[in-house]
Design a protein around this motif. Structure first.
Motif, PDB file in Angstrom:
ATOM      1  N   LYS A 104      84.527  53.541 -30.643  1.00 27.76           N
ATOM      2  CA  LYS A 104      83.637  52.439 -31.014  1.00 27.76           C
ATOM      3  C   LYS A 104      84.074  51.187 -30.266  1.00 27.76           C
ATOM      4  O   LYS A 104      85.263  50.877 -30.181  1.00 27.76           O
ATOM      5  N   LEU A 105      83.084  50.466 -29.751  1.00 29.86           N
ATOM      6  CA  LEU A 105      83.331  49.233 -29.007  1.00 29.86           C
ATOM      7  C   LEU A 105      83.077  48.004 -29.882  1.00 29.86           C
ATOM      8  O   LEU A 105      82.303  48.063 -30.839  1.00 29.86           O
ATOM      9  N   TYR A 106      83.726  46.912 -29.527  1.00 33.44           N
ATOM     10  CA  TYR A 106      83.451  45.645 -30.206  1.00 33.44           C
ATOM     11  C   TYR A 106      82.038  45.162 -29.877  1.00 33.44           C
ATOM     12  O   TYR A 106      81.325  44.677 -30.746  1.00 33.44           O
ATOM     13  N   LYS A 107      81.655  45.300 -28.612  1.00 29.72           N
ATOM     14  CA  LYS A 107      80.334  44.865 -28.155  1.00 29.72           C
ATOM     15  C   LYS A 107      79.622  46.048 -27.518  1.00 29.72           C
ATOM     16  O   LYS A 107      80.249  46.890 -26.871  1.00 29.72           O
ATOM     17  N   SER A 108      78.308  46.081 -27.649  1.00 26.14           N
ATOM     18  CA  SER A 108      77.561  47.227 -27.127  1.00 26.14           C
ATOM     19  C   SER A 108      77.574  47.260 -25.597  1.00 26.14           C
ATOM     20  O   SER A 108      77.646  46.231 -24.933  1.00 26.14           O
ATOM     21  N   LYS A 112      74.668  50.667 -26.637  1.00 23.69           N
ATOM     22  CA  LYS A 112      75.430  51.567 -27.512  1.00 23.69           C
ATOM     23  C   LYS A 112      76.802  50.985 -27.809  1.00 23.69           C
ATOM     24  O   LYS A 112      77.433  50.400 -26.932  1.00 23.69           O
ATOM     25  N   LYS A 113      77.245  51.206 -29.055  1.00 25.31           N
ATOM     26  CA  LYS A 113      78.600  50.803 -29.434  1.00 25.31           C
ATOM     27  C   LYS A 113      79.480  52.006 -29.746  1.00 25.31           C
ATOM     28  O   LYS A 113      80.684  51.862 -29.883  1.00 25.31           O
ATOM     29  N   GLN A 114      78.861  53.192 -29.888  1.00 24.08           N
ATOM     30  CA  GLN A 114      79.613  54.387 -30.239  1.00 24.08           C
ATOM     31  C   GLN A 114      79.426  55.463 -29.178  1.00 24.08           C
ATOM     32  O   GLN A 114      78.306  55.682 -28.700  1.00 24.08           O
TER      33      GLN A 114
END
Length: 152
Positions: A104-108, A112-114
């Motif tokens: 999972k990312l802090y920012k997309s 996408k964030k995942q």
């Protein structure tokens, strides 16, 4: 304050886990539902038992009582990191290379964030995963969490 407490606890618990040939995976000092929790995650080849957790908990508790680095009330929990353990240390990325991970990312990124895929490794601060024959690269500092994926 949280980071100072976690560092102090790390200094106290490392000799205990090393003496038992365990590995210190992580330490968290968090507040949940109005209560403070000090969580210590340990592991060893073959997995951690309840008795292993009890041993570390009892020895660490004695040291915490002597030093008293945490002035507020809290619950101490010592446990295994679980099947879906987060990858935090550089050696985790080497150990679990080839395994499926969820990231999972802090920012997309591209909306996408995942992301999910096979962990290819960590290379100079860049996490690489392979998903559907495409390789994705993420700067480690942009990743909020990466953990082993559990498929049932």
């Amino acid at each position: 304050m949280r980071k100072n407490i976690e560092k102090t606890v790390e200094d106290l618990v490392l000799p205990i886990v090393e003496k038992e040939n365990f590995e210190l995976i992580d330490i968290e000092y968090v507040q949940e539902a109005g209560h403070k929790y000090l969580r210590v995650y340990i592991d060893k080849d073959g997995g951690i038992s309840l008795n292993d957790c009890k041993l570390v908990s009892e020895e660490l508790s004695k040291k915490l009582d002597e030093l008293d680095p945490i002035k507020e009330n809290y619950f101490l929990e010592v446990s295994s990191p679980g099947l879906d353990r987060p990858l935090k240390k550089d050696k985790d990325f080497e150990r679990y290379k080839g395994r499926d991970v969820e990231l999972k990312l802090y920012k997309s990124l591209d909306g996408k964030k995942q992301f999910e895929g096979e962990l290819l490794g960590l290379f100079d601060g860049i996490i690489k995963i392979k998903s559907d024959k495409e390789v994705f690269e993420f700067n480690k500092k942009d990743v909020s969490i990466i953990r082993l994926s559990v498929k049932i």
